[in-house]
Design a protein around this motif. Structure first.
Motif, PDB file in Angstrom:
ATOM      1  N   LEU A 141       0.847  -1.188   0.000  1.00 21.63           N
ATOM      2  CA  LEU A 141       0.000   0.000   0.000  1.00 21.63           C
ATOM      3  C   LEU A 141       0.881   1.236   0.000  1.00 21.63           C
ATOM      4  CD1 LEU A 141      -3.033   0.664   0.233  1.00 21.63           C
ATOM      5  CD2 LEU A 141      -2.759   0.670   2.706  1.00 21.63           C
ATOM      6  N   LEU A 142       0.525   2.210  -0.847  1.00 26.61           N
ATOM      7  CA  LEU A 142       1.187   3.508  -0.855  1.00 26.61           C
ATOM      8  C   LEU A 142       0.121   4.573  -0.679  1.00 26.61           C
ATOM      9  CD1 LEU A 142       3.514   5.504  -1.312  1.00 26.61           C
ATOM     10  CD2 LEU A 142       3.209   5.180  -3.790  1.00 26.61           C
ATOM     11  N   GLY A 143       0.184   5.310   0.427  1.00 24.98           N
ATOM     12  CA  GLY A 143      -0.812   6.336   0.709  1.00 24.98           C
ATOM     13  C   GLY A 143      -0.187   7.713   0.768  1.00 24.98           C
ATOM     14  N   GLN A 144      -0.630   8.604  -0.114  1.00 20.40           N
ATOM     15  CA  GLN A 144      -0.154   9.977  -0.155  1.00 20.40           C
ATOM     16  C   GLN A 144      -1.179  10.896   0.509  1.00 20.40           C
ATOM     17  OE1 GLN A 144       2.188  12.100  -0.758  1.00 20.40           O
ATOM     18  NE2 GLN A 144       1.078  13.998  -1.108  1.00 20.40           N
ATOM     19  N   SER A 145      -0.745  11.683   1.510  1.00 18.10           N
ATOM     20  CA  SER A 145      -1.602  12.670   2.159  1.00 18.10           C
ATOM     21  C   SER A 145      -2.870  11.995   2.707  1.00 18.10           C
ATOM     22  CB  SER A 145      -1.917  13.788   1.175  1.00 18.10           C
ATOM     23  OG  SER A 145      -2.548  14.874   1.804  1.00 18.10           O
ATOM     24  N   PHE A 146      -4.058  12.360   2.219  1.00 12.80           N
ATOM     25  CA  PHE A 146      -5.276  11.701   2.670  1.00 12.80           C
ATOM     26  C   PHE A 146      -5.195  10.197   2.444  1.00 12.80           C
ATOM     27  CE2 PHE A 146      -9.547  10.132   1.332  1.00 12.80           C
ATOM     28  CZ  PHE A 146     -10.155  10.145   2.576  1.00 12.80           C
ATOM     29  N   GLY A 147      -4.462   9.780   1.425  1.00 14.05           N
ATOM     30  CA  GLY A 147      -4.246   8.346   1.220  1.00 14.05           C
ATOM     31  C   GLY A 147      -3.516   7.710   2.383  1.00 14.05           C
ATOM     32  N   GLY A 148      -2.670   8.495   3.075  1.00 10.27           N
ATOM     33  CA  GLY A 148      -2.029   8.006   4.289  1.00 10.27           C
ATOM     34  C   GLY A 148      -3.029   7.843   5.419  1.00 10.27           C
ATOM     35  N   PHE A 149      -3.997   8.777   5.510  1.00  9.15           N
ATOM     36  CA  PHE A 149      -5.070   8.625   6.493  1.00  9.15           C
ATOM     37  C   PHE A 149      -5.801   7.298   6.240  1.00  9.15           C
ATOM     38  CE2 PHE A 149      -6.008  13.460   7.257  1.00  9.15           C
ATOM     39  CZ  PHE A 149      -4.652  13.714   7.314  1.00  9.15           C
ATOM     40  N   CYS A 150      -6.090   7.051   4.958  1.00 12.41           N
ATOM     41  CA  CYS A 150      -6.766   5.802   4.584  1.00 12.41           C
ATOM     42  C   CYS A 150      -5.908   4.586   4.937  1.00 12.41           C
ATOM     43  CB  CYS A 150      -7.084   5.794   3.091  1.00 12.41           C
ATOM     44  SG  CYS A 150      -8.279   7.036   2.559  1.00 12.41           S
ATOM     45  N   THR A 151      -4.595   4.728   4.827  1.00 11.84           N
ATOM     46  CA  THR A 151      -3.695   3.632   5.176  1.00 11.84           C
ATOM     47  C   THR A 151      -3.823   3.282   6.656  1.00 11.84           C
ATOM     48  OG1 THR A 151      -2.140   4.258   3.432  1.00 11.84           O
ATOM     49  CG2 THR A 151      -1.279   2.912   5.228  1.00 11.84           C
ATOM     50  N   LEU A 152      -3.898   4.295   7.519  1.00 10.03           N
ATOM     51  CA  LEU A 152      -4.089   4.038   8.944  1.00 10.03           C
ATOM     52  C   LEU A 152      -5.431   3.351   9.197  1.00 10.03           C
ATOM     53  CD1 LEU A 152      -2.750   7.418  10.348  1.00 10.03           C
ATOM     54  CD2 LEU A 152      -1.659   5.180  10.595  1.00 10.03           C
ATOM     55  N   THR A 153      -6.452   3.725   8.428  1.00 12.27           N
ATOM     56  CA  THR A 153      -7.738   3.057   8.542  1.00 12.27           C
ATOM     57  C   THR A 153      -7.638   1.610   8.072  1.00 12.27           C
ATOM     58  OG1 THR A 153      -8.896   5.154   8.214  1.00 12.27           O
ATOM     59  CG2 THR A 153     -10.169   3.150   7.856  1.00 12.27           C
ATOM     60  N   TYR A 154      -6.884   1.386   6.995  1.00 17.96           N
ATOM     61  CA  TYR A 154      -6.680   0.025   6.480  1.00 17.96           C
ATOM     62  C   TYR A 154      -5.982  -0.838   7.535  1.00 17.96           C
ATOM     63  CZ  TYR A 154      -6.733  -2.902   2.216  1.00 17.96           C
ATOM     64  OH  TYR A 154      -7.020  -3.844   1.265  1.00 17.96           O
ATOM     65  N   LEU A 155      -4.962  -0.277   8.180  1.00 18.67           N
ATOM     66  CA  LEU A 155      -4.244  -1.006   9.225  1.00 18.67           C
ATOM     67  C   LEU A 155      -5.137  -1.276  10.429  1.00 18.67           C
ATOM     68  CD1 LEU A 155      -0.889   0.961   9.034  1.00 18.67           C
ATOM     69  CD2 LEU A 155      -1.169  -1.470   8.499  1.00 18.67           C
ATOM     70  N   SER A 156      -6.188  -0.476  10.587  1.00 15.38           N
ATOM     71  CA  SER A 156      -7.139  -0.661  11.683  1.00 15.38           C
ATOM     72  C   SER A 156      -8.209  -1.690  11.354  1.00 15.38           C
ATOM     73  CB  SER A 156      -7.810   0.672  12.024  1.00 15.38           C
ATOM     74  OG  SER A 156      -6.877   1.636  12.463  1.00 15.38           O
ATOM     75  N   ILE A 157      -8.550  -1.803  10.062  1.00 17.85           N
ATOM     76  CA  ILE A 157      -9.661  -2.661   9.654  1.00 17.85           C
ATOM     77  C   ILE A 157      -9.202  -4.023   9.145  1.00 17.85           C
ATOM     78  CG2 ILE A 157     -11.501  -2.914   7.929  1.00 17.85           C
ATOM     79  CD1 ILE A 157     -11.996   0.076   8.112  1.00 17.85           C
ATOM     80  N   ALA A 158      -8.183  -4.042   8.288  1.00 17.91           N
ATOM     81  CA  ALA A 158      -7.797  -5.300   7.629  1.00 17.91           C
ATOM     82  C   ALA A 158      -6.291  -5.398   7.437  1.00 17.91           C
ATOM     83  CB  ALA A 158      -8.513  -5.417   6.283  1.00 17.91           C
ATOM     84  N   PRO A 159      -5.500  -5.327   8.502  1.00 19.57           N
ATOM     85  CA  PRO A 159      -4.039  -5.399   8.341  1.00 19.57           C
ATOM     86  C   PRO A 159      -3.561  -6.733   7.777  1.00 19.57           C
ATOM     87  CG  PRO A 159      -4.652  -5.622  10.652  1.00 19.57           C
ATOM     88  CD  PRO A 159      -5.889  -5.225   9.918  1.00 19.57           C
TER      89      PRO A 159
END
Length: 437
Positions: A141-159
């Motif tokens: 996963l590569l998250g830029q800016s808001f995409g990084g926010f989404c990355t933290l959500t991804y790590l919270s939901i489906a790591p």
């Protein structure tokens, strides 16, 4: 059916997925989500790991590659890349003043848009992953800016679905309210203004002249929008990028022409200002911007136009007072204000919808601090020193709250470092993941 195209150095394949609007009711309404697969030319049949790219925003579509350019120069050495047009953007089912009108009332529109935050984007990605990689497939996963926010959500939901994650300028404060975000942001914007005026001292007078003119006579933009003093100040969003200060300076250089009645703002200036200020190509950025910070355990009263409220705590941004006192007129930054839904034709029909979203109080939490504290996914993050858009202090706090996260803090790049560094930022993060740093 997927469609493949060849561009210099790459092969792209179109994918369209039919996904639930509300992931809690998968049998209900569906939308389309588009993604573009990109692979290096000649490696189409190689068994490459997948890298999902989550774009900045909210409401931003993925970049359109012209070939092997930008950060793809580095990524395509190792990965098959998927560029996701997050729901509501680009070639995904669009959410704009034109399409949202079909849903009827502002309340219906607001209820619809409540499904367009990071949690829904991550659940979209999970269904897409299963269809492309199978149930047990994992991707990077590569998250830029808001995409990084989404990355933290991804790590919270489906790591369990992630091999590794890279974040550039996007470590959100896990417990930051919208007010916290803007209370930290305004001082950073002041510093960016000071740096701009130190670099271009003549711009102090140039900006004051334009602001004084607009205070007495707001200008009509080519699209029918209105350039008020406050809208002019909003051009400061440019100051957070690598070349933004220069872009702003060159815009100011061509502000005036001599017309029949004397000096007037030039068509060139007005057209370029419109291009920078209009949300016609990305209305969700404005409509959903404060909601990306909404979490019921953090902001139980809702976000409520936090940028507007907090601005009152920083009188340096009062243009009228600056004009009266002889002080520099300061530009604002990445803030969304209620008046934007009056001055921008692309936003006017969404005025009431935006108000309802600002008043919403039941936003689900986006991050799971306990799960992040027990994280086992390798996470590498670039934190930009004095990033105008994302608070460095909050990013460092979050970095310490995610188990195993390694970060690189740099002042070599601004918030857009991933895009403008020719792959250098991503290369550093990949090297960190491989143990080379």
């Amino acid at each position: 059916m997927s469609t493949a195209s060849r561009l210099p150095g790459i092969v792209t394949t179109d994918h369209v997925f039919r996904l639930p609007l509300d992931h809690t009711t998968p049998e209900g309404e569906h939308i389309e989500v588009y993604a573009r697969e990109v692979v290096a030319a000649g490696r189409e049949s190689d068994d490459l790991p997948w890298l999902l790219f989550l774009q900045g925003g909210p409401g931003g579509k993925a970049g359109r590659p012209l070939g092997r350019d930008g950060w793809l120069v580095r990524a395509l050495d190792d990965y098959r890349v998927l560029l996701l047009d997050q729901r509501g953007t680009g070639r995904s089912t669009p959410a704009t003043r034109q399409t949202l009108a079909r849903r009827g009332t502002p309340r219906a529109q607001a209820d619809y848009l409540a499904h367009f935050r990071a949690d829904s984007i991550v659940r979209d990605a999970e269904l897409i992953r299963r269809r492309l990689l199978g149930d047990d497939g994992r991707w990077s996963l590569l998250g830029q800016s808001f995409g990084g926010f989404c990355t933290l959500t991804y790590l919270s939901i489906a790591p369990e679905s992630l091999r590794e994650a890279f974040v550039t300028g996007g470590l959100a404060g896990l417990h930051s309210s919208a007010e916290d975000v803007y209370r930290a942001a305004y001082p950073r914007v002041i510093r960016k203004n000071e740096a701009h005026y130190a670099r271009y001292p003549d711009d102090v007078a140039a900006v004051r002249r334009i602001a004084a003119h607009l205070a007495g006579s707001p200008a009509e933009l080519p699209d029918g929008g209105l350039l008020t003093v406050e809208a002019f100040q909003a051009l400061g969003t440019l100051l957070g990028g690598a070349s933004g200060s220069d872009t702003l300076h060159y815009l100011l250089e061509e502000a005036w022409v001599e017309g029949v009645s004397g000096a007037e703002l030039s068509d060139t200036f007005l057209a370029e200002a419109q291009a920078k200020l209009s949300f016609a190509q990305g209305p969700l950025y404005a409509v959903l911007h404060e909601s990306i910070y909404g979490q019921r355990t953090v902001d139980p009263a809702g976000t409520g136009w936090a940028a507007e409220r907090v601005r009152e705590e920083f009188p340096a941004f009062d243009a009228a007072a600056a004009l009266d006192s002889g002080a520099p007129v300061l530009f604002t930054g990445e803030m969304i204000y209620p008046w934007m839904f009056e001055t921008d034709p692309a936003l006017r029909p969404l005025r009431e919808t935006a108000r309802l979203l600002a008043e919403r109080t039941d936003w689900p939490d986006l991050y799971d601090p306990a799960r992040l504290a027990a994280n086992e996914v390798p996470v590498m993050a670039a934190i930009y020193h004095d990033d105008m858009y994302v608070d460095t202090a909050a990013s460092l706090e979050t970095a310490g709250a995610v188990r195993g996260l390694r970060f690189w803090i740099t002042n070599e790049w601004e918030h857009d470092g991933l895009r403008v560094s020719g792959g250098k930022v991503l290369d550093r993060l990949i090297a960190m993941a491989r143990g080379e740093f």
